[in-house]
Design an enzyme around this catalytic site. Structure first.
Site, short mmCIF file in Angstrom:
data_model
loop_
_atom_site.label_atom_id
_atom_site.label_comp_id
_atom_site.label_asym_id
_atom_site.label_seq_id
_atom_site.Cartn_x
_atom_site.Cartn_y
_atom_site.Cartn_z
N ALA A 174 0.85 -1.19 0.00
CA ALA A 174 0.00 0.00 0.00
C ALA A 174 0.88 1.24 0.00
CB ALA A 174 -0.91 0.00 1.23
N HIS A 175 0.57 2.18 -0.88
CA HIS A 175 1.36 3.41 -0.93
C HIS A 175 0.62 4.46 -1.74
CE1 HIS A 175 2.28 1.48 -4.73
NE2 HIS A 175 2.68 2.64 -5.21
N ALA A 176 1.04 5.71 -1.60
CA ALA A 176 0.53 6.77 -2.46
C ALA A 176 1.74 7.58 -2.91
CB ALA A 176 -0.47 7.64 -1.71
#
Lengths: 149, 90
Positions: free
Chosen positions: A65-67
């Protein structure tokens, strides 16, 4: 190559999540607890998946999960959430997810060394299983090669 | 030879893919520069690329291209990467 910091406050063992959004929210909460990201980063990570699909499930059982780097990121950091009940992200091959690796990167250009360090750990195909069955934050740090001082 | 890895943010998965594809290419005896990029820049970044490595989710958004689009399922599985790169380059 330096792994982004993974303090015990960023590790959540045996968590329960009703669905993938809840699982990603937990991984964002862990990054916020450790001081790597602001609470709003979780929403950005969820939006990435809403916009682009479950591509973040990059290996069987593992979601990264990342942005993007941005104002919600305070400093580089990792978080690890292991789930007692695996959740589905809607990925054709790699579901269900047992381990959510949260990644916050402060600067776009400098991230590759950090990502390479993460890749090195998971090129050992037993790492995901070992993380999923870890029973303490110390054990997770050991698997990730982080000293638990 | 130019290879581009594509994901949503241009960090994270495309970075993992870049690192592991470089490793796979080295062991195949190829020398290539690999660029990690996000899907919004694929038109410019991949204009002169021979190979685009990505996840299934981005194939449609990449659209028409002269590059070979290779879909990778397990980004950490270097044998999958090696086999698919070898098929495309061989």
């Amino acid at each position: 190559m330096p792994l982004p910091p993974l303090p015990q406050s960023a590790i959540d063992i045996g968590a329960s999540a009703a669905d993938w959004r809840a699982a990603v929210a937990l991984s964002g909460a862990a990054l916020a607890r450790s001081g790597a990201a602001k609470p709003g980063y979780a929403g950005e990570m969820i939006r990435m998946i809403e916009d682009h699909g479950p591509y973040v499930v990059i290996a069987p059982g593992l979601a990264l999960a990342h942005a993007r780097p941005g104002p919600q990121v305070i400093t580089n950091g990792l978080s690890i959430v292991t789930l007692t009940e695996p959740v589905s992200f809607g990925h054709a091959h790699n579901d269900p997810v047992r381990v959510v690796l949260g990644l916050a990167i402060a600067e776009g250009g400098a991230h590759l060394a950090a990502v390479a360090a993460v890749a090195n750990i998971f090129n050992d195909s037993s790492a995901i299983d070992r993380l999923a069955s870890a029973t303490s934050a110390e054990e997770v740090q050991q698997i990730m090669g982080v000293s638990s001082s | 030879m130019k290879i581009v890895t594509i994901c949503g943010a241009g960090i994270g998965s495309s970075g993992v893919l870049k690192v592991n594809a470089e490793r796979a290419l080295r062991s195949l005896g190829f020398d290539a520069s690999i660029v990690a990029a996000d899907i919004s820049t694929v038109r410019t970044v991949a204009a002169d690329a021979q190979i685009i490595l990505t996840s299934a989710e981005f194939v449609e958004a990449i659209g028409k291209t002269n590059a070979d689009v290779i879909v990778v399922v397990n980004l950490f599985d270097t044998s999958e990467l090696k086999q698919k790169l070898n098929d495309a380059l061989g």
